[in-house]
Enzyme design. Structure first.
Site, PDB file in Angstrom:
ATOM      1  N   HIS A 114     -27.913  13.860  -8.736  1.00  0.00           N
ATOM      2  CA  HIS A 114     -27.761  15.224  -8.228  1.00  0.00           C
ATOM      3  C   HIS A 114     -28.252  15.309  -6.782  1.00  0.00           C
ATOM      4  CE1 HIS A 114     -27.744  19.577  -8.142  1.00  0.00           C
ATOM      5  NE2 HIS A 114     -28.956  19.523  -7.601  1.00  0.00           N
ATOM      6  N   ARG A 150      13.410   5.641  -3.372  1.00  0.00           N
ATOM      7  CA  ARG A 150      13.312   4.260  -2.898  1.00  0.00           C
ATOM      8  C   ARG A 150      14.036   3.343  -3.863  1.00  0.00           C
ATOM      9  NH1 ARG A 150       9.677   3.806   1.169  1.00  0.00           N
ATOM     10  NH2 ARG A 150       9.269   1.590   0.918  1.00  0.00           N
ATOM     11  N   GLY A 177       2.365  -6.641   3.648  1.00  0.00           N
ATOM     12  CA  GLY A 177       3.499  -5.820   3.201  1.00  0.00           C
ATOM     13  C   GLY A 177       3.436  -4.389   3.701  1.00  0.00           C
ATOM     14  N   CYS A 197       2.145  -1.735   2.285  1.00  0.00           N
ATOM     15  CA  CYS A 197       0.886  -1.014   2.081  1.00  0.00           C
ATOM     16  C   CYS A 197      -0.052  -1.170   3.279  1.00  0.00           C
ATOM     17  CB  CYS A 197       0.232  -1.517   0.803  1.00  0.00           C
ATOM     18  SG  CYS A 197      -1.323  -0.726   0.457  1.00  0.00           S
TER      19      CYS A 197
HETATM   20  C1  LIG Z   1       3.585   6.192   4.101  1.00  0.00           C
HETATM   21  C2  LIG Z   1       3.209   5.535   2.798  1.00  0.00           C
HETATM   22  C3  LIG Z   1       1.930   5.716   2.296  1.00  0.00           C
HETATM   23  C4  LIG Z   1       1.558   5.120   1.103  1.00  0.00           C
HETATM   24  N1  LIG Z   1       0.298   5.330   0.631  1.00  0.00           N
HETATM   25  C5  LIG Z   1      -0.077   4.772  -0.543  1.00  0.00           C
HETATM   26  C6  LIG Z   1      -1.395   4.949  -1.048  1.00  0.00           C
HETATM   27  O1  LIG Z   1      -2.217   5.597  -0.429  1.00  0.00           O
HETATM   28  N2  LIG Z   1      -1.727   4.378  -2.215  1.00  0.00           N
HETATM   29  C7  LIG Z   1      -0.841   3.631  -2.934  1.00  0.00           C
HETATM   30  O2  LIG Z   1      -1.186   3.141  -4.006  1.00  0.00           O
HETATM   31  N3  LIG Z   1       0.421   3.435  -2.487  1.00  0.00           N
HETATM   32  C8  LIG Z   1       0.821   3.983  -1.313  1.00  0.00           C
HETATM   33  N4  LIG Z   1       2.089   3.766  -0.847  1.00  0.00           N
HETATM   34  C9  LIG Z   1       2.989   2.907  -1.631  1.00  0.00           C
HETATM   35  C10 LIG Z   1       2.646   1.431  -1.378  1.00  0.00           C
HETATM   36  O3  LIG Z   1       2.799   1.139  -0.008  1.00  0.00           O
HETATM   37  C11 LIG Z   1       3.540   0.558  -2.220  1.00  0.00           C
HETATM   38  O4  LIG Z   1       3.474   0.965  -3.571  1.00  0.00           O
HETATM   39  C12 LIG Z   1       3.081  -0.895  -2.115  1.00  0.00           C
HETATM   40  O5  LIG Z   1       3.145  -1.346  -0.783  1.00  0.00           O
HETATM   41  C13 LIG Z   1       3.969  -1.789  -2.979  1.00  0.00           C
HETATM   42  O6  LIG Z   1       3.449  -3.077  -2.918  1.00  0.00           O
HETATM   43  P1  LIG Z   1       4.383  -4.327  -3.156  1.00  0.00           P
HETATM   44  O7  LIG Z   1       3.510  -5.518  -2.996  1.00  0.00           O
HETATM   45  O8  LIG Z   1       5.147  -4.158  -4.405  1.00  0.00           O
HETATM   46  O9  LIG Z   1       5.462  -4.292  -1.959  1.00  0.00           O
HETATM   47  P2  LIG Z   1       5.309  -4.246  -0.392  1.00  0.00           P
HETATM   48  O10 LIG Z   1       3.991  -3.789   0.033  1.00  0.00           O
HETATM   49  O11 LIG Z   1       6.496  -3.500   0.094  1.00  0.00           O
HETATM   50  O12 LIG Z   1       5.441  -5.768   0.047  1.00  0.00           O
HETATM   51  C14 LIG Z   1       6.617  -6.493  -0.178  1.00  0.00           C
HETATM   52  C15 LIG Z   1       6.688  -7.644   0.813  1.00  0.00           C
HETATM   53  O13 LIG Z   1       7.774  -8.510   0.447  1.00  0.00           O
HETATM   54  C16 LIG Z   1       8.406  -8.986   1.619  1.00  0.00           C
HETATM   55  N5  LIG Z   1       9.767  -9.402   1.277  1.00  0.00           N
HETATM   56  C17 LIG Z   1      10.773  -8.638   0.803  1.00  0.00           C
HETATM   57  N6  LIG Z   1      11.869  -9.403   0.545  1.00  0.00           N
HETATM   58  C18 LIG Z   1      11.535 -10.682   0.902  1.00  0.00           C
HETATM   59  C19 LIG Z   1      12.237 -11.905   0.882  1.00  0.00           C
HETATM   60  N7  LIG Z   1      13.496 -11.993   0.445  1.00  0.00           N
HETATM   61  N8  LIG Z   1      11.610 -13.009   1.326  1.00  0.00           N
HETATM   62  C20 LIG Z   1      10.314 -12.947   1.775  1.00  0.00           C
HETATM   63  N9  LIG Z   1       9.603 -11.811   1.809  1.00  0.00           N
HETATM   64  C21 LIG Z   1      10.199 -10.685   1.370  1.00  0.00           C
HETATM   65  C22 LIG Z   1       8.354  -7.772   2.562  1.00  0.00           C
HETATM   66  O14 LIG Z   1       8.495  -8.176   3.900  1.00  0.00           O
HETATM   67  C23 LIG Z   1       6.994  -7.185   2.238  1.00  0.00           C
HETATM   68  O15 LIG Z   1       6.005  -7.698   3.109  1.00  0.00           O
HETATM   69  C24 LIG Z   1       2.488   4.328   0.376  1.00  0.00           C
HETATM   70  C25 LIG Z   1       3.789   4.149   0.873  1.00  0.00           C
HETATM   71  C26 LIG Z   1       4.135   4.746   2.083  1.00  0.00           C
HETATM   72  C27 LIG Z   1       5.537   4.541   2.579  1.00  0.00           C
END
Ligand SMILES: Cc1cc2nc3c(=O)[nH]c(=O)nc-3n(C[C@H](O)[C@H](O)[C@H](O)COP(=O)(O)OP(=O)(O)OC[C@H]3O[C@@H](n4cnc5c(N)ncnc54)[C@H](O)[C@@H]3O)c2cc1C
Length: 450
Positions: free
Chosen positions: A429, A261, A37, A39
Site C-alpha cells: 500500500h 491484416r 521484425g 514489433c
Molecule cells: C503500430 C503497431 C503497434 C503494435 N503494438 C503492439 C503491442 O503493443 N503489443 C503487441 O503485443 N503487439 C503489437 N503489435 C502487433 C505486433 O507487432 C505483432 O503481433 C508482432 O510483430 C508479430 O510478431 P511475428 O514475429 O509474428 O511477426 P513480425 O514481427 O511481423 O516479424 C516477421 C518477420 O519475418 C520476416 N519475413 C517475412 N517473410 C520472410 C521471408 N520470406 N524470408 C525471410 N524473412 C521473412 C519479416 O521481415 C519480419 O521481420 C503492433 C503492431 C503495429 C502495427
C-alpha cells in the site's frame, strides 16, 4: 543438417531461436529485413515510445499547474514529432542490437535473405539450401492494402514513424487495439482524428463492458468513430482535403491503414494449407505438413507479440519433448490506450455462452489512493468468477498501467486460483494493484474501501 530453421525474426521467431539455441539445437534464423521484425522496428516499441512522449506532453499541458509546478507557460509548450521519433529510434536500435547479440550468444546462425520452403526438410535462401529436421515459419503479417488508394494519402503503420511531419487531419482505419492506440496518439498531438471501421464495433474479442467504456472515452477525447463503413479512396472520394465516408464529409490529409491484416505467406515448393490468408495450424502450431510449424501473426490466431512468442516457445519445447498445453484463454490481451485496457480469460459474454453460473466483482480506480495521488483514477478492475467454486474465469482492467497489471491476473489464472486466493494475497500500500485484493474481497463478501 540443422535441427531447426526459423523463418522471420520478429517476437515469434527470435524468441523461439534463442530458446532453441539455449537447448543446444543447431539453429538458423532467416530474416529478409530487420532483426526484431514488425514489433521491435515499426510496431510495439516505436508506437509505445511515441505514446509515452504524447502522454508526457499532455500531462505537462493539463496537469503541471495542479500538481504544483509553476513556471510552465503552456502556450509555449509544443510537441516535437522529430525529436520524439529520435528517442524512439534510439530505443529500437538498442533493443534490436540486444536481440542480435542474444541470438549470436546462444549459437544461432543469422542468415540474411528471403526464404522459400523447398521441401518439408529444406529451406532455400537465395542460392543456399538449408537442410533441417524442422521448420518454423514466423513471417508475421501485413496490412491488406486499401483498394484504389490515392498515392501519398494512405500510409501503412510500417511507414508511420518514418514520416517527417504529421498533418492536421487524420483518418485511422480499423477497429483493433492498434487502430485505437494510433487514433489517441494523434489526438493527444491535438490533431483532428476520425476512426473509420467496416465493423459495427471496436475492439474485437474485448468484453462488451470494456468496449463500451472505451467508446465513451474516445467520444470524450473527441475522436469520431464511423462504423460499418469501409474506406474508399477511389477517384472522387477524396478531394481538396475532404474524404467522403458513409455519407459524411470528413477533413482528411492522411489515412493510416490499420484495418485488416493478412499473413506473410512464403514461397513454397510444397503445399501448406491456408485459410483466409493465414496458415492453418493445430493446437501445437503445426501446419498441414509434419515438421513445419507456423507461429505468431502468420497463423491468424492473434496479432499480439507475446502470443507469437508463447507459440514459438511452445514449439521449441515440444521439439525437445516438453509437452505443455498452450491455452489461448490464459494469454492476456493488451491495449496501450489512455487509460490502458487489458483482459484475460473469459469475457462475460463467453461465460454466459459457456453456461457458467458466474459472479462479477468490480472495483473502481476512483476509490484507490495511489491512482488518486497519480491523478489518474479513471478505470476499474472486473473479476469474473465461478459462483460456486470461486475459480477465476476472467479479469478485465482499465487503468493507467493495466497492461502491466494484467500479468498478475495471468499468474492467478495459470495457477487456477480462486477469488479466496486473490483476497488473501496481501498487496503493498498504496498501489493501484490493491484493486485486485478489493475485487477479491468483493467476490468473497464485500470490498473494504467501497
Ligand atoms: C503500430 C503497431 C503497434 C503494435 N503494438 C503492439 C503491442 O503493443 N503489443 C503487441 O503485443 N503487439 C503489437 N503489435 C502487433 C505486433 O507487432 C505483432 O503481433 C508482432 O510483430 C508479430 O510478431 P511475428 O514475429 O509474428 O511477426 P513480425 O514481427 O511481423 O516479424 C516477421 C518477420 O519475418 C520476416 N519475413 C517475412 N517473410 C520472410 C521471408 N520470406 N524470408 C525471410 N524473412 C521473412 C519479416 O521481415 C519480419 O521481420 C503492433 C503492431 C503495429 C502495427
Amino acid at each position: 543438417m540443422y535441427d531447426l530453421v526459423i523463418i522471420g525474426s520478429g517476437p515469434a521467431g527470435y524468441v523461439a531461436a534463442i530458446r532453441a539455441g539455449q537447448m543446444g539445437m543447431k539453429t538458423a534464423i532467416v530474416e529478409r529485413e530487420k532483426i526484431g521484425g514488425m514489433c521491435l522496428n515499426w510496431g510495439c516499441i516505436p508506437s509505445k515510445s511515441m505514446i509515452e512522449s504524447v502522454k508526457l506532453y499532455q500531462r505537462i499541458l493539463k496537469d503541471s499547474a495542479r500538481f504544483g509546478i509553476d513556471g510552465i507557460e503552456t502556450g509555449r509548450v509544443s510537441f516535437n514529432w522529430d525529436n520524439a521519433i529520435k528517442r524512439a529510434d534510439t530505443i529500437v536500435k538498442r533493443l534490436t542490437g540486444g536481440v542480435e547479440f542474444l541470438l549470436k550468444k546462444n549459437g544461432v546462425e543469422i542468415i540474411k535473405g528471403e526464404a522459400r520452403i523447398a521441401s518439408a526438410n529444406s529451406v532455400l535462401v537465395e542460392n543456399r539450401l538449408l537442410e533441417t529436421k524442422n521448420i518454423i515459419i514466423a513471417t508475421g503479417s501485413t496490412s491488406v492494402p486499401l483498394e484504389k488508394s490515392i498515392e501519398d494519402l494512405v500510409i501503412e503503420p510500417k511507414e508511420l514513424f518514418k514520416q517527417r511531419s504529421i498533418p492536421d487531419n487524420i483518418v485511422v482505419t480499423g477497429n483493433t487495439p492498434v487502430a485505437i492506440e494510433l487514433a489517441q496518439l494523434f489526438r493527444m498531438m491535438e490533431k483532428s482524428v476520425t476512426l473509420v471501421t467496416a465493423a459495427d464495433h471496436i475492439m474485437p474479442k474485448a468484453d462488451d463492458y470494456i468496449r463500451k467504456y472505451m467508446e465513451g472515452r474516445l467520444k470524450k477525447d473527441k475522436i469520431e468513430i464511423v462504423y460499418n463503413t469501409p474506406v474508399d479512396t477511389s477517384a472522387g472520394m477524396w478531394k481538396d482535403g475532404i474524404l467522403e465516408v458513409g455519407g459524411k464529409s470528413i477533413k482528411c490529409d492522411l489515412i493510416i491503414n490499420s484495418s485488416s491484416r493478412k499473413g506473410n505467406l512464403i514461397g513454397s515448393d510444397i503445399k501448406i494449407d491456408v485459410s483466409d490468408g493465414f496458415y492453418i495450424v493445430d493446437q501445437d502450431c503445426e501446419t498441414s505438413v509434419k515438421g513445419i510449424y507456423a507461429v505468431g501473426d502468420v497463423n491468424g490466431i492473434s496479432q499480439f507479440a507475446h502470443i507469437g512468442s508463447a507459440q514459438g516457445l511452445h514449439v521449441v519445447n515440444l521439439l525437445k519433448g516438453i509437452r505443455q498445453k498452450l491455452d489461448i484463454h490464459k494469454l492476456p490481451m493488451n491495449m496501450y490506450s489512455v487509460p490502458e485496457a487489458a483482459q484475460i480469460g473469459l469475457t462475460e459474454q463467453e461465460a454466459q455462452n459457456e453456461g457458467y453460473d458466474y459472479k462479477i466483482s468490480e472495483f473502481p480506480l476512483s476509490a484507490n489512493g495511489k491512482a488518486m495521488s497519480e491523478g489518474q483514477s479513471d478505470g476499474f478492475l472486473r473479476l469474473i468468477s465461478d459462483k460456486k467454486l470461486g475459480e477465476v474465469l476472467g479479469v478485465q482492467i482499465v487503468a493507467p498501467n493495466a497492461t502491466d497489471m494484467i500479468n498478475e491476473a495471468a499468474a492467478y489464472m495459470q495457477l487456477e486460483s480462486t477469488v479466496y486466493d486473490i483476497a488473501q494475497t496481501v498487496h503493498t500500500h498504496p498501489t493501484v494493484s490493491e484493486i485486485f485484493m478489493e475485487a477479491g474481497f468483493e467476490a468473497v463478501d464485500k470490498a473494504i474501501h467501497k
